[in-house]
Write a protein that holds these residues in place. Sequence first.
Motif, PDB file in Angstrom:
ATOM      1  N   SER A 110      76.970  44.135  62.693  1.00  0.00           N
ATOM      2  CA  SER A 110      75.874  43.395  63.681  1.00  0.00           C
ATOM      3  C   SER A 110      76.171  41.951  63.837  1.00  0.00           C
ATOM      4  N   SER A 154      68.768  43.600  70.403  1.00  0.00           N
ATOM      5  CA  SER A 154      69.863  43.043  70.712  1.00  0.00           C
ATOM      6  C   SER A 154      69.953  42.969  72.392  1.00  0.00           C
ATOM      7  N   MET A 213      73.590  50.559  64.599  1.00  0.00           N
ATOM      8  CA  MET A 213      73.721  49.054  64.396  1.00  0.00           C
ATOM      9  C   MET A 213      72.738  48.614  63.538  1.00  0.00           C
ATOM     10  N   SER A 214      71.761  48.066  64.158  1.00  0.00           N
ATOM     11  CA  SER A 214      70.353  47.622  63.485  1.00  0.00           C
ATOM     12  C   SER A 214      69.800  48.678  62.895  1.00  0.00           C
ATOM     13  N   GLN A 245      70.173  46.997  59.429  1.00  0.00           N
ATOM     14  CA  GLN A 245      69.200  46.164  59.138  1.00  0.00           C
ATOM     15  C   GLN A 245      67.954  46.939  58.566  1.00  0.00           C
TER      16      GLN A 245
END
Lengths: 206, 206
Positions: free
Chosen positions: A9, A129, A177-178, A182
């Motif tokens: 990220s 994002s 990704m996130s 995350q």
Amino acid sequence: MAFLYAVTSGEQPFEKIIRNIKSIDSYVELIQIREKKKTAQELNDLIDSILKQGISPAKLIVNDRVDIALVRGLRGVHLAYHSLSVKDVKKAFPHLYVGKSVHSLEEAKQSEQDGADYVVFGHLYETSSKKGKKPHGVQELAQIVEELSIPVIGIGGINISNIGEVKETNAAGIALMSGLFQTEAPGETARACWNLLNGSEHCERV
Amino acid sequence: MAFLYAVTSGEQPFEKIIRNIKSIDSYVELIQIREKKKTAQELNDLIDSILKQGISPAKLIVNDRVDIALVRGLRGVHLAYHSLSVKDVKKAFPHLYVGKSVHSLEEAKQSEQDGADYVVFGHLYETSSKKGKKPHGVQELAQIVEELSIPVIGIGGINISNIGEVKETNAAGIALMSGLFQTEAPGETARACWNLLNGSEHCERV
């Protein structure tokens, strides 16, 4: 059978990136190191540390920096709109695996023609994002998958709740990704996604 | 006989850089493209435009981006503290001409040992880009020149008024940035500096 393509990220500290990559390693096919704010030396040091953890260089793709991919012997490089062109990079380094971010069928076709080894298309869903930008959706992804011969990877807002829908497009890969880094336990999330894609309990691959 | 080493300032628009480089071309041995804020694509486009003006790639050094030097077939790359290491770059690309910025005799010796083809030492005089930092002065440069076998280039605050003093250190090259590109007519300044270094009127070199 779609594979998982992890993208860092750019927002996590050094140690956390390394720990997370180690925890997801056996569930992902490729890992894109996307740390845009890092200098060449920082990026090189990070990749060096990742390799020292036993992650295979054949699994690592670095964002933008062709030189770092070459110096560290990585699988390849991922090029964005602000990067060197696919044509120039493939001409100078034909052995390097080169990916490109695309946002339309036209861009995807052009990248294939330029010699890209794979494309990443998105964003598919709303994601933090890309706030305020309309997502492309999975139908457009399905069309690109159908029209291209090279692997097409879907990206943007994919997580455990919609990964099945992306799989149905027959995309070669699913980028997280996130939706991966995350989450509270990226290793557990990667395992759950892997199971959703493969329809059976994951066994350690050798 | 010391040569001129021009370094772009990173603060001029695209067209002005190209025009300035063209005007100084016949007086300088090497030109370092140091445009830190530009993306790889912008840097590549700039270098492409410079080459199309007839500037020799054998004269061009790019800052930090080894990949751009390789893709565009330039003479070399200049590495800073935040770049890939001299060792890594020379190991992967032995043919590439690799320079390194140094700030002490110790750093200079280390760079030579690591395989650097030349070092740039400074800053020698007070300069707007290094405000508040004490300059090293020409005596330290003279000592480094004496102790190293590779070319040593002096940088930082050099202009037409002190270039003679730098020449006396027997440095291989004299680097000019603001003292060249921030003057009214860089071509005229380069010619005047060339004459001061060579002690005779400049004749077009072939």
